[in-house]
Scaffold this active site. Structure first.
Site, PDB file in Angstrom:
ATOM      1  N   ASN A 213       1.028  -1.331   0.115  1.00  0.00           N
ATOM      2  CA  ASN A 213      -0.202  -0.053   0.025  1.00  0.00           C
ATOM      3  C   ASN A 213       1.070   1.229  -0.032  1.00  0.00           C
ATOM      4  O   ASN A 213       2.181   1.092   0.054  1.00  0.00           O
ATOM      5  CB  ASN A 213      -1.026  -0.018   1.073  1.00  0.00           C
ATOM      6  CG  ASN A 213      -0.151  -0.184   2.546  1.00  0.00           C
ATOM      7  OD1 ASN A 213       0.372   0.926   3.015  1.00  0.00           O
ATOM      8  ND2 ASN A 213      -0.455  -1.206   3.197  1.00  0.00           N
ATOM      9  N   ASP A 282      -4.471  -6.241   3.946  1.00  0.00           N
ATOM     10  CA  ASP A 282      -5.901  -7.063   4.288  1.00  0.00           C
ATOM     11  C   ASP A 282      -5.879  -8.383   3.820  1.00  0.00           C
ATOM     12  O   ASP A 282      -6.378  -9.152   4.004  1.00  0.00           O
ATOM     13  CB  ASP A 282      -6.885  -6.239   3.759  1.00  0.00           C
ATOM     14  CG  ASP A 282      -7.411  -5.032   4.481  1.00  0.00           C
ATOM     15  OD1 ASP A 282      -7.310  -4.944   5.656  1.00  0.00           O
ATOM     16  OD2 ASP A 282      -7.600  -4.041   3.847  1.00  0.00           O
ATOM     17  N   PHE A 326      -6.315   3.505  13.625  1.00  0.00           N
ATOM     18  CA  PHE A 326      -6.295   4.364  12.597  1.00  0.00           C
ATOM     19  C   PHE A 326      -7.545   3.938  11.556  1.00  0.00           C
ATOM     20  O   PHE A 326      -7.292   2.798  11.316  1.00  0.00           O
ATOM     21  CB  PHE A 326      -5.164   4.647  11.592  1.00  0.00           C
ATOM     22  CG  PHE A 326      -4.344   5.725  12.512  1.00  0.00           C
ATOM     23  CD1 PHE A 326      -4.333   6.957  11.752  1.00  0.00           C
ATOM     24  CD2 PHE A 326      -3.784   5.823  13.698  1.00  0.00           C
ATOM     25  CE1 PHE A 326      -3.550   7.980  12.410  1.00  0.00           C
ATOM     26  CE2 PHE A 326      -3.165   6.902  14.228  1.00  0.00           C
ATOM     27  CZ  PHE A 326      -2.832   8.033  13.517  1.00  0.00           C
ATOM     28  N   LYS A 341     -15.606   0.488  13.414  1.00  0.00           N
ATOM     29  CA  LYS A 341     -14.306  -0.038  13.917  1.00  0.00           C
ATOM     30  C   LYS A 341     -14.026   0.210  15.054  1.00  0.00           C
ATOM     31  O   LYS A 341     -13.245  -0.624  15.832  1.00  0.00           O
ATOM     32  CB  LYS A 341     -13.174   0.459  12.845  1.00  0.00           C
ATOM     33  CG  LYS A 341     -13.273  -0.256  11.376  1.00  0.00           C
ATOM     34  CD  LYS A 341     -12.368   0.357  10.547  1.00  0.00           C
ATOM     35  CE  LYS A 341     -12.119  -0.243   9.425  1.00  0.00           C
ATOM     36  NZ  LYS A 341     -11.015   0.330   8.370  1.00  0.00           N
ATOM     37  N   LYS A 345     -13.720  -3.124  17.324  1.00  0.00           N
ATOM     38  CA  LYS A 345     -12.216  -3.792  17.622  1.00  0.00           C
ATOM     39  C   LYS A 345     -12.038  -3.193  19.106  1.00  0.00           C
ATOM     40  O   LYS A 345     -10.747  -3.609  19.345  1.00  0.00           O
ATOM     41  CB  LYS A 345     -11.356  -2.893  16.530  1.00  0.00           C
ATOM     42  CG  LYS A 345     -11.329  -3.318  15.123  1.00  0.00           C
ATOM     43  CD  LYS A 345     -10.305  -2.583  14.271  1.00  0.00           C
ATOM     44  CE  LYS A 345     -10.622  -2.591  12.712  1.00  0.00           C
ATOM     45  NZ  LYS A 345     -10.259  -4.349  12.535  1.00  0.00           N
TER      46      LYS A 345
END
Length: 403
Positions: A213, A282, A326, A341, A345
């Protein structure tokens, strides 16, 4: 905790790199500081005073600009001596030599001799000059007297040669300057162990290719520097990053998502705060498809498997540790996905940034954030340097720890 405005004096000497100091001035102004500029007469051959005035709102001081007009100078070297920090960028071999030997034949050098606060030099010159013993002795002398330095970078030089001597990137210099200004901040993280991840993981396809990325690691490095400046004991886990490690920070380099997971399993138990700024791939290929480099074929089918959700797994049983994630999101419901998220999480805080914009985020020195804290109102950080964004994130960390 609001950012406290400082007064920065930017000295610009005569180098082909002088125009890059305009970008530096803009970064420092954007970070909320007042910037005064002194140009040496020779620097006017490379960059106009009006370029600096456009970004700082002030006309640079230079004896040639005033004396040629036949006017009395409205500035003196004593006037600038109460600035919080003097940054000389670019600093030529000539300017460095005169500083080391107390020569004051222009306004910038006279100001340096009257200056009692912090000084940072940012050299720029040909590699042969940079390596000359006289130049290195002059630099060592200035460092011994208390100045510090942002070393030159390597790359293509103005003369066409390759080597060390390029002025460091304006973003790198700004990061260093903001760090120096933060050194006097309250040590409200003293004794706190902060674990920060930065960069982007890479999943190998063969010995040459990988899935990756665009994360540069700049945001994570800025957070590490900001936490260090507030007194924290910082460990930085860097995924494929080339950035210079902030002073005093312990650095661990990794490459893949599994390496990051294994490293965090070892380090997480000894931290008080985890800031997960790295962009984790991912997916990974089910198996490395070729030893060496696969030859080019008509088609190449890859079977991808999801990587582990590292931060969620670490959150389980995390006890009273602070866990900050993030969310780089895109699309109409991007902010809601970030909020989701946070919940899913089991994080204490998540930092959202919009990756649909090309003026912030990946590869940029700027960012714009929304900081979402569990059970509290959201904090928006307008477009600012990544170091300024990092300071605002650390402000929220301090507030959570105090609670």
């Amino acid at each position: 905790m609001e950012s406290q405005e400082k007064r920065i004096l930017l000295g610009v000497s005569g180098s082909i790199a002088a125009p890059r100091a305009v970008e530096l001035a803009g970064l420092l102004v954007d970070a909320g500081h007042e910037v005064d500029v002194i140009q040496t007469p020779s620097s006017l051959h490379f960059v106009k005073a009006s370029d600096f005035a456009a970004v700082t709102g002030k006309t640079p001081a230079c004896e040639q600009l005033t004396f040629n007009a036949g006017e009395e100078p409205d500035f003196t070297h004593i006037e600038f001596s109460d600035c919080d920090l003097l940054v000389i960028a670019p600093a030529t071999a000539n300017t460095i030599g005169k500083m080391a030997h107390g020569i004051a034949d222009n306004l910038l050098l006279s100001t340096y001799l009257a200056f009692s606060n912090a000084v940072t030099i940012c050299p720029a010159m040909n590699e042969r000059m940079w390596n000359h013993p006289a130049l290195r002795a002059n630099i060592d002398f200035l460092l011994e007297r208390g100045a510090d330095m942002v070393p030159p970078a390597s790359g293509r030089l103005a003369c066409g040669e390759e080597g060390v001597g390029r002025l460091a990137e304006p973003g790198v210099i700004a990061e260093h300057v903001l760090g120096r200004l933060s050194e006097s901040a309250s040590p409200d993280l003293e004794g706190v162990r902060v674990l920060v991840t930065a960069g982007g993981t890479r999943e190998p396809i063969d010995s040459v290719r990988y899935i990756g990325n665009r994360s540069s690691g700049k945001m994570g490095f800025s957070i590490a520097a900001a936490a260090m400046a507030r007194g924290a004991e910082v460990t930085l886990v860097a995924a494929n990053c080339s950035g210079e490690t902030p002073g005093g920070v312990r650095r661990l380099d990794i490459s893949t998502a599994s390496e990051l997971e294994n490293t965090l399993k070892e380090e997480f138990a000894d931290c008080d705060v985890l800031v997960m700024a790295a962009a984790v791939s991912d997916y990974r290929v089910s198996s490395q498809t070729a030893t060496g480099k696969k030859e080019k074929d008509e088609e190449w089918h890859l079977h991808l498997l999801p990587t582990a959700d590292i931060v969620s797994n670490l959150s389980k049983g995390g006890g009273d540790k602070l866990k900050i994630g993030f969310a780089a999101e895109y699309g109409a419901d991007r902010i809601e996905r970030a909020r989701r998220k946070l919940r899913e999480k089991d994080l204490d805080m998540i930092v959202f940034n919009d990756i649909s914009r090309d003026d912030i985020g990946f590869d940029s020195d700027y960012n714009e954030l929304t900081i979402i804290v569990k059970g509290r109102s959201e904090t928006r950080v307008p477009r600012a340097t990544k170091r300024e964004c990092a300071d605002r994130i650390i402000d929220q960390v301090v507030a959570l720890l105090e609670e």
